[in-house]
Design a protein around this motif. Structure first.
Motif, PDB file in Angstrom:
ATOM      1  N   ALA A  65       0.855  -1.186   0.000  1.00  0.00           N
ATOM      2  CA  ALA A  65       0.000   0.000   0.000  1.00  0.00           C
ATOM      3  C   ALA A  65       0.888   1.233   0.000  1.00  0.00           C
ATOM      4  O   ALA A  65       1.980   1.218   0.554  1.00  0.00           O
ATOM      5  CB  ALA A  65      -0.903  -0.009   1.227  1.00  0.00           C
ATOM      6  N   THR A  66       0.405   2.303  -0.615  1.00  0.00           N
ATOM      7  CA  THR A  66       1.175   3.546  -0.596  1.00  0.00           C
ATOM      8  C   THR A  66       1.073   4.158   0.785  1.00  0.00           C
ATOM      9  O   THR A  66       0.170   3.852   1.555  1.00  0.00           O
ATOM     10  CB  THR A  66       0.647   4.535  -1.656  1.00  0.00           C
ATOM     11  OG1 THR A  66      -0.727   4.801  -1.380  1.00  0.00           O
ATOM     12  CG2 THR A  66       0.805   3.974  -3.046  1.00  0.00           C
ATOM     13  N   ASN A  67       1.987   5.052   1.107  1.00  0.00           N
ATOM     14  CA  ASN A  67       1.963   5.652   2.443  1.00  0.00           C
ATOM     15  C   ASN A  67       0.793   6.606   2.591  1.00  0.00           C
ATOM     16  O   ASN A  67       0.231   7.083   1.624  1.00  0.00           O
ATOM     17  CB  ASN A  67       3.302   6.333   2.762  1.00  0.00           C
ATOM     18  CG  ASN A  67       3.597   7.489   1.821  1.00  0.00           C
ATOM     19  OD1 ASN A  67       2.693   8.160   1.351  1.00  0.00           O
ATOM     20  ND2 ASN A  67       4.870   7.712   1.561  1.00  0.00           N
ATOM     21  N   GLY A  71      -0.622   9.224  -1.145  1.00  0.00           N
ATOM     22  CA  GLY A  71      -1.006   8.297  -2.200  1.00  0.00           C
ATOM     23  C   GLY A  71      -2.267   7.536  -1.847  1.00  0.00           C
ATOM     24  O   GLY A  71      -2.768   7.608  -0.744  1.00  0.00           O
ATOM     25  N   SER A  72      -2.757   6.811  -2.814  1.00  0.00           N
ATOM     26  CA  SER A  72      -3.895   5.939  -2.563  1.00  0.00           C
ATOM     27  C   SER A  72      -3.669   4.658  -3.322  1.00  0.00           C
ATOM     28  O   SER A  72      -2.911   4.615  -4.286  1.00  0.00           O
ATOM     29  CB  SER A  72      -5.203   6.609  -3.018  1.00  0.00           C
ATOM     30  OG  SER A  72      -5.170   6.831  -4.401  1.00  0.00           O
ATOM     31  N   LYS A  73      -4.349   3.594  -2.890  1.00  0.00           N
ATOM     32  CA  LYS A  73      -4.256   2.336  -3.641  1.00  0.00           C
ATOM     33  C   LYS A  73      -4.892   2.541  -4.995  1.00  0.00           C
ATOM     34  O   LYS A  73      -5.914   3.176  -5.115  1.00  0.00           O
ATOM     35  CB  LYS A  73      -4.992   1.215  -2.889  1.00  0.00           C
ATOM     36  CG  LYS A  73      -4.106   0.439  -2.005  1.00  0.00           C
ATOM     37  CD  LYS A  73      -4.817  -0.804  -1.554  1.00  0.00           C
ATOM     38  CE  LYS A  73      -3.971  -1.583  -0.614  1.00  0.00           C
ATOM     39  NZ  LYS A  73      -4.651  -2.724  -0.090  1.00  0.00           N
ATOM     40  N   HIS A  74      -4.313   1.936  -5.980  1.00  0.00           N
ATOM     41  CA  HIS A  74      -4.676   2.245  -7.346  1.00  0.00           C
ATOM     42  C   HIS A  74      -4.498   0.983  -8.183  1.00  0.00           C
ATOM     43  O   HIS A  74      -3.518   0.301  -8.007  1.00  0.00           O
ATOM     44  CB  HIS A  74      -3.672   3.311  -7.721  1.00  0.00           C
ATOM     45  CG  HIS A  74      -3.900   4.011  -8.985  1.00  0.00           C
ATOM     46  ND1 HIS A  74      -4.760   5.056  -9.098  1.00  0.00           N
ATOM     47  CD2 HIS A  74      -3.341   3.853 -10.184  1.00  0.00           C
ATOM     48  CE1 HIS A  74      -4.695   5.520 -10.319  1.00  0.00           C
ATOM     49  NE2 HIS A  74      -3.852   4.796 -10.988  1.00  0.00           N
TER      50      HIS A  74
END
Length: 94
Positions: free
Chosen positions: A79-81, A85-88
């Protein structure tokens, strides 16, 4: 191919040829051209298939396939921090 793991189901049954079939079904979702929302599918993996530890619904996975379309490896995409960011989900052809 990057997918979102929606669910899992353990399987243990006898096949049509009376052989024992044991494994897990992964229910996945991914972006697909021409689909509004996500396309869904399921993957069957025999117990011998090396799955990542702590695999759970909601994980983003990187699934590599053989030239015959069978899963070859599965890795959890970190997962991004939380600082921006967001999950993508991105789909790329294999």
């Amino acid at each position: 191919m990057t997918v979102l793991l929606m669910g899992m189901r353990n399987l243990d049954f006898t096949g049509n040829d009376n052989s024992s079939v044991k494994g897990v079904q992964l229910f996945i979702a991914f972006d697909e051209q021409g689909v509004v929302g996500k396309q869904t599918d399921k993957l069957f993996l025999r117990n011998e298939f090396p799955l990542p530890e702590n695999l759970k619904p909601g994980d983003t996975l990187d699934v590599a396939f053989t030239n015959r379309g069978k899963p070859e490896s599965i890795k959890i995409v970190p997962a991004t921090n939380a600082s921006g960011g967001s999950k993508h989900i991105n789909i790329s052809a294999q």
